[in-house]
Scaffold this motif. Structure first.
Motif, mmCIF file in Angstrom:
data_model
loop_
_atom_site.group_PDB
_atom_site.id
_atom_site.type_symbol
_atom_site.label_atom_id
_atom_site.label_comp_id
_atom_site.label_asym_id
_atom_site.label_seq_id
_atom_site.Cartn_x
_atom_site.Cartn_y
_atom_site.Cartn_z
ATOM 1 N N GLU A 88 17.209 -23.019 6.157
ATOM 2 C CA GLU A 88 17.725 -21.649 6.244
ATOM 3 C C GLU A 88 18.604 -21.289 5.050
ATOM 4 O OE1 GLU A 88 16.899 -19.330 8.320
ATOM 5 O OE2 GLU A 88 15.734 -20.524 9.746
ATOM 6 N N THR A 89 19.033 -22.288 4.280
ATOM 7 C CA THR A 89 19.889 -22.026 3.116
ATOM 8 C C THR A 89 19.082 -21.835 1.828
ATOM 9 O OG1 THR A 89 20.181 -24.374 2.546
ATOM 10 C CG2 THR A 89 21.720 -23.420 4.159
ATOM 11 N N LEU A 90 17.769 -21.909 1.911
ATOM 12 C CA LEU A 90 16.934 -21.697 0.731
ATOM 13 C C LEU A 90 16.945 -20.221 0.346
ATOM 14 C CD1 LEU A 90 13.834 -23.895 1.678
ATOM 15 C CD2 LEU A 90 15.561 -24.432 -0.051
ATOM 16 N N ASP A 91 17.112 -19.947 -0.928
ATOM 17 C CA ASP A 91 17.119 -18.565 -1.416
ATOM 18 C C ASP A 91 15.734 -18.109 -1.847
ATOM 19 O OD1 ASP A 91 20.046 -17.973 -1.333
ATOM 20 O OD2 ASP A 91 20.102 -19.695 -2.688
ATOM 21 N N TYR A 92 14.928 -19.046 -2.336
ATOM 22 C CA TYR A 92 13.566 -18.725 -2.761
ATOM 23 C C TYR A 92 12.627 -19.860 -2.386
ATOM 24 C CZ TYR A 92 15.099 -14.860 -5.794
ATOM 25 O OH TYR A 92 15.631 -13.688 -6.270
ATOM 26 N N LYS A 120 6.618 -20.518 4.582
ATOM 27 C CA LYS A 120 7.931 -20.166 5.138
ATOM 28 C C LYS A 120 7.829 -19.974 6.648
ATOM 29 C CE LYS A 120 11.585 -16.713 5.203
ATOM 30 N NZ LYS A 120 12.126 -15.425 4.708
ATOM 31 N N ILE A 125 11.579 -20.721 9.047
ATOM 32 C CA ILE A 125 12.768 -20.130 8.419
ATOM 33 C C ILE A 125 12.901 -18.669 8.838
ATOM 34 C CG2 ILE A 125 13.848 -19.534 6.214
ATOM 35 C CD1 ILE A 125 12.361 -21.949 4.998
ATOM 36 N N ASN A 127 15.701 -16.689 7.943
ATOM 37 C CA ASN A 127 16.528 -15.968 6.984
ATOM 38 C C ASN A 127 15.694 -15.024 6.112
ATOM 39 O OD1 ASN A 127 18.364 -15.145 5.058
ATOM 40 N ND2 ASN A 127 18.559 -17.142 4.071
ATOM 41 N N ASP A 129 16.660 -13.335 3.628
ATOM 42 C CA ASP A 129 17.083 -13.427 2.233
ATOM 43 C C ASP A 129 16.438 -14.607 1.506
ATOM 44 O OD1 ASP A 129 18.722 -11.164 2.269
ATOM 45 O OD2 ASP A 129 20.396 -12.298 3.128
ATOM 46 N N CYS A 130 15.670 -15.381 2.235
ATOM 47 C CA CYS A 130 14.854 -16.428 1.607
ATOM 48 C C CYS A 130 13.561 -15.753 1.156
ATOM 49 C CB CYS A 130 14.566 -17.552 2.593
ATOM 50 S SG CYS A 130 13.388 -18.779 1.992
ATOM 51 N N ALA A 158 20.777 -17.300 -7.057
ATOM 52 C CA ALA A 158 20.301 -18.271 -6.064
ATOM 53 C C ALA A 158 21.098 -19.556 -6.148
ATOM 54 C CB ALA A 158 18.822 -18.559 -6.274
#
Length: 358
Positions: A88-92, A120, A125, A127, A129-130, A158
């Protein structure tokens, strides 16, 4: 761009299919020239010459129930597990591939939704924003994804990026083309994290695209068998031109990347190059060292997997890296403080290189 933030590899993963396809499995194929003329030599001779040039003895094909996005998911899960990262902390999520998901027995490309969105979704995930997107860039796609991730991280946009390379090339190969023996399936993945003041991480990179005469050295085309009436499109290439192009240009791009990073040839502990053709990769390494006036090339600096895994395009380099870091490739290790060069070449024609300090 912050020069104080480094993009650091915190996890790697790979997926190598279990289906081993040895060269002898091509013994009953009917091979044709690209002109449509049948190749009259015995298949045993054709196959032996192929092995002598490429060093490929066998390759891996995906299970029938697995698509490229499945292989990418397996590699991504492996990387996430090895890094201990909360997905869940992945940005891309950047997924490099060339042909999307292809069902067995078909050459039809399926890229809606994108493979990145599929992976994804399967990772669960939530989020938004990922951001997940695909990167079609030929065989250098995974490395270009790493380069793009580095830009995101150093810009401050990121913190963590998952980069995946996945492909099922076996499903777009023409069984009547000798070049079909080159291609394989597989996936590799890497997680990059931005760290302030880190000594390890990506030091420099460079990319080039040559299209004046080179754009169609790799292309999609019909079967070499003139009696096969079909609209199917297969991966095709002009192998001799690619070989000459790679030898001329890849060493120069690597050298320029090394100069950008302040890396001397004696600082390089490993060169991880796209597993395209064994003889070609060895010639690239020799040309690189020759640029520095070194005639005796230390071949142990360049680990190879092509003999057993074939050319799985975007998956070759991240798979190679994962195997070395997890001590799965005999005779090769990467230690803390080692400088490693990454390089790839492929359709477009595209070349890229990167220097990383472990």
């Amino acid at each position: 761009m912050s020069t104080n933030i480094k993009s650091v590899i915190i996890g790697t993963g790979s997926f190598v299919p279990s289906n081993i396809i040895p060269n002898k499995d091509f013994s009953e194929h009917r091979f044709y020239e690209k002109s449509g003329e049948p190749i009259l030599r015995e298949n045993s001779e054709v196959i032996q010459k192929f092995q002598d040039i490429t060093e490929i003895e066998e390759r891996r094909y995906a299970d029938k129930e697995h698509m490229a996005s499945d292989l990418g998911y397996f590699a991504a899960s492996n990387a996430i597990e090895s890094s201990g990262t909360d997905p869940e902390t992945l940005d891309y999520i950047i997924v490099a591939h060339n042909f999307g998901d292809i069902a067995p027995g078909s050459t039809r490309v399926d890229v809606l939704p994108t493979l990145a969105s599929r992976i994804k979704h399967r990772l669960g995930i939530k989020n938004p924003d990922c951001v997940a997107y695909d990167l079609p860039f030929g065989c250098p796609g995974w490395l270009q994804g790493m380069i793009q991730a580095d830009y995101y991280i150093r810009s401050g946009d990121a913190k963590r990026v998952l980069v995946i390379g996945t492909e099922t090339l076996s499903r777009v190969t023409d069984p009547h083309d000798r070049d079909s023996m080159i291609y394989a399936d597989g996936a590799g993945a890497t997680i990059l994290e931005g760290r302030e003041g880190a000594t390890e991480g990506i030091l420099a990179h460079k990319t080039q695209t040559h299209t004046s005469d080179e754009a169609y050295y790799l292309y999609s085309g019909k079967s070499s068998n003139p009696d096969l009436i079909s609209d199917d499109q297969f991966i095709k290439m002009d192998g001799r031109k690619i070989y000459e192009y790679a030898l001329k240009n890849v060493p120069l791009v690597i050298q320029q990347t090394m100069e950008k990073s302040g890396t001397g040839i004696d600082d390089v502990k490993k060169v991880l190059v796209h597993q395209a053709n064994g003889k070609m990769d060895e010639a690239i390494l020799k040309r690189l060292f020759k640029l520095y006036g070194i005639r005796e090339t230390p071949m142990d600096v360049m680990p190879m997997t092509i003999a057993k895994f074939g050319n799985s395009s975007v998956a070759t380099v991240p798979t190679l890296l994962d195997m070395i870091l997890k001590n799965k490739l005999e005779g090769h290790q990467i230690k803390k403080g080692d400088r490693v060069v990454f390089a790839s070449v492929g359709s477009g024609m595209n070349i890229n290189a990167m220097v990383y300090n472990f």
